[in-house]
Scaffold this active site. Structure first.
Site: not given
Length: 373
Positions: A162, A175
């Protein structure tokens, strides 16, 4: 590039039949987190090219539905219910794939979990679980794939990362930390494979905000409903870019303009991005609607079959640019070099002007002195 990619797809599909079914010798891809969202979109994209697709996730109902999508697209599907946080479960899954289809050509580590909220609102169990799924899940998948790929000294492992692998944001600390850890683990493994002279390929794909169902089932401590930080992208073109990365295996692929901007921006001005994230990313992760009470999918798979997309289709972008990390860094270096060269040239010109002025004025001063004298 797309023509070459299409050629590789046809060559790698083992000669897909006109009816859309892959032959027994078709290539094999394993996708974790394949029951919904990005993972499901990737599985269907490979199925469309005639691949044999092994789908790994926890929810059996969604896995069965995803398998039907893959087969309707033209591929073959193998459903394996497993929790990526359990290393033995992924080892067994890899064995099942190889015993069924003979090999693993591509393994895509996509499964993830998150919890939204300030750090002080998170419990140690929540942070641990996010780490076990989002970080250790990719480690377990990588180890399971390597054990079989090493026998053939070939194969490709894809880590789904990401923009948050480089640039953390508030309210998703666990995360973000897990995605940073995946990048560190992957870089170490890449060097080790190179040291061994291995032909196994390793690539990491950094994603932008995508319209997936996770924002309706992720655990949250926030007062309002969740959303991806805009701009939001549709899952299908992102899945196509992931498939290109799996076939080409660049060191990294950065997908989406916001991803490219966030990574390069963090390299140049991390402090500025800290301030921007404090202002924009906090409110940007919530809609105006109140949040309902829910446990989320952190520890148990929720019922139902939400499919690939979330609820942000009307706001999602269809076009998703993608560039290799090396290319993006090269562009940044070229821009920086150009700026530095321009600044150096300007400084040189300014210095030359300052040197020339006294040289022109010296005779005038001498004449004035002689007149006074």
């Amino acid at each position: 590039m797309l023509e070459n990619l299409d050629g590789r797809r046809r060559a790698g599909s083992g000669g897909r039949e006109a009816a859309g079914r892959s032959t027994p010798s078709g290539p094999v891809v394993v996708v974790t987190g394949a029951s919904a969202g990005i993972g499901r979109a990737v599985a269907v994209a490979f199925g469309r090219e005639g691949w044999r697709v092994a789908l790994i996730a926890r929810g059996r109902e969604r896995l069965a539905s995803a398998a039907r999508d893959v087969e309707q697209a033209g591929g073959q599907a193998l459903v394996i219910a497993a929790d990526v946080a359990e290393a033995n479960a992924l080892e067994a899954a890899a064995v099942q794939v190889v015993s069924t289809w003979g090999r693993i050509d591509i393994w895509i580590n996509n499964a993830m979990a998150s919890v939204f909220g300030p750090v002080t609102d998170l419990s140690p169990d929540e942070i641990r679980r996010v780490t076990e799924v989002t970080y250790l899940g990719q480690v377990h998948g990588t180890l399971a794939a390597l054990r079989h790929m090493r026998e053939r000294d070939r194969g490709t492992i894809v880590q789904i990362g990401s923009a948050l692998s480089y640039r953390s944001i508030p309210l998703q600390s666990a995360y973000c930390a897990a995605k940073f850890a995946v990048r560190g683990f992957t870089d170490s493994l890449r060097s080790e494979l190179r040291h061994e002279g291995s032909r196994i390929r390793l690539t990491m794909v950094q994603l932008p905000a995508v319209d997936t169902p996770q924002f309706d089932w992720a655990r949250s401590h926030l007062p309002r409903r969740l959303q991806p930080v805009p701009p939001i992208h549709e899952p299908e073109p992102v899945a196509e870019a992931i498939m290109r990365a799996a076939l080409d295996a660049p060191r990294e692929m950065w997908i989406g303009g916001p991803t490219i901007q966030a990574i390069l921006g963090n390299m140049v001005a991390p402090g500025l991005l800290d301030r921007m994230m404090a202002r924009r990313a906090w409110e940007g992760q919530m809609t105006n609607g109140p949040a309902g009470t829910r446990e989320g999918n952190l520890f148990d798979a929720p019922p139902g079959d939400p499919g690939i997309r979330g609820r942000f289709g009307a706001r999602s972008r269809r076009h998703v640019p993608a560039v290799s990390g090396a290319t993006a860094r090269g562009i940044l270096a070229a821009v920086a070099f150009g700026c530095a060269a321009g600044a150096l040239a300007a400084a040189w010109r300014l210095g030359a002007q300052r040197t020339a002025v006294p040289a022109r004025r010296l005779p005038e001063r001498e004449r004035a002195a002689r007149m006074i004298g």
